[in-house]
Design an enzyme around this catalytic site. Structure first.
Site, PDB file in Angstrom:
ATOM      1  N   ASP A 104       4.922   2.401  -4.183  1.00 30.73           N
ATOM      2  CA  ASP A 104       6.120   1.747  -3.658  1.00 30.73           C
ATOM      3  C   ASP A 104       7.328   2.668  -3.796  1.00 30.73           C
ATOM      4  O   ASP A 104       7.339   3.567  -4.642  1.00 30.73           O
ATOM      5  CB  ASP A 104       6.408   0.452  -4.435  1.00 30.73           C
ATOM      6  CG  ASP A 104       5.338  -0.593  -4.204  1.00 30.73           C
ATOM      7  OD1 ASP A 104       4.622  -0.501  -3.188  1.00 30.73           O
ATOM      8  OD2 ASP A 104       5.235  -1.510  -5.050  1.00 30.73           O
TER       9      ASP A 104
HETATM   10  N1  URA Z   1       1.160  -1.556  -7.581  1.00 31.40           N
HETATM   11  C1  URA Z   1       2.427  -1.847  -7.213  1.00 31.40           C
HETATM   12  O1  URA Z   1       2.863  -2.992  -7.307  1.00 31.40           O
HETATM   13  N2  URA Z   1       3.186  -0.839  -6.744  1.00 31.40           N
HETATM   14  C2  URA Z   1       2.759   0.427  -6.657  1.00 31.40           C
HETATM   15  O2  URA Z   1       3.518   1.301  -6.248  1.00 31.40           O
HETATM   16  C3  URA Z   1       1.438   0.723  -7.035  1.00 31.40           C
HETATM   17  C4  URA Z   1       0.656  -0.299  -7.495  1.00 31.40           C
END
Ligand code: URA
Length: 242
Positions: A104
């Site tokens: 993310d």
């Molecule tokens: N899980 C999440 O919520 N975000 C990420 O970036 C990776 C795994």
């Protein structure tokens, strides 16, 4: 492969630059000066030298990025944030790199960049269950019950039941009260955040620290990139155990 293509693919310069470099007579093939870019070479056998150094043929490249927040895991920038590809040093730019999976925009940590589609596919295949380990700081402390729920497969907001995941308290850090490690064997969108949401908790900070057996090199600053060593590549691809 044509000599001019080989030289530009290995990052010596653009096609035009390579043409000029060849004209200068500073490239040798098997110890003879070669000025003809159209000449075909055997990339495995022929010894190509440029300015006295051997140019090794490397069709694939594997980079480790310590991803900072505010970058998207993509090759092209988004509306609001630049792409991680913009962090790639000049020397690797000529490879057709892409990130292996996604973190993310606000997640930090281990992101592998490569041009090897086969390895990327293997690492991301839902059938392979390649483990990914994260460090998360939560809104509030986990309970023993939370650990059991993660182990037995937590149900997300869309009714999806996650594969068993290992959740461990981080007892060695200052933030031990809310700092946890979680290892997943799959990769759904925003999965870690959604898993904790399902527990009524909230992820305040998230960092990936491991993919397969490859561990984030903690000497890398946020935003810094390094080429994987042979051993690290073996750890990532699963040909070498920890
Ligand atoms: N899980 C999440 O919520 N975000 C990420 O970036 C990776 C795994």
């Amino acid at each position: 492969m044509r000599l001019d293509k080989f030289l530009s693919n290995m990052g010596i310069g653009s096609r035009t630059e390579v043409k000029n470099i060849l004209k200068m007579g500073i490239v040798t093939v098997n110890e003879s000066v070669e000025k003809n870019g159209k000449k075909h070479i055997d990339v495995d056998k022929d010894v190509v030298m440029f300015e006295g150094s051997r140019i090794e043929y490397k069709p694939f490249i594997y980079l480790m990025l310590n991803k900072p927040k505010d970058y998207i895991s993509a090759t092209e920038p988004g509306n609001h944030y630049p792409a991680v590809i913009e962090l790639v040093p000049e020397e690797f730019r000529h490879y057709d790199l892409f990130p292996v999976g996604r973190l993310d925009v606000d997640t930090e940590g281990l992101l592998v960049l490569t041009n090897d589609g086969v390895l990327a596919h293997d690492l991301l295949s839902p059938k392979k269950h390649v483990p990914k380990k994260y460090f998360a700081i939560l809104d509030h402390k986990i309970t023993a019950e939370d650990i059991n729920i993660f182990l037995s497969g937590i149900k997300l907001d869309d009714e999806y039941i996650c594969l068993p995941a290992e959740l461990t308290d981080n007892v060695t850090r200052e933030d031990a009260k809310t700092g946890v490690y979680v290892t997943l064997h799959e990769g759904k969108n925003h999965q870690v955040k959604r898993m904790f949401e399902a527990l009524g908790n909230e992820v305040k900070y998230l960092k990936r620290i491991q993919m397969g057996n490859l561990i984030l090199d903690e000497t890398l600053e946020l935003g810094e990139i390094k080429e994987l060593s042979r051993e690290e590549l073996e750890l990532l691809s699963g040909t070498k155990e920890k």
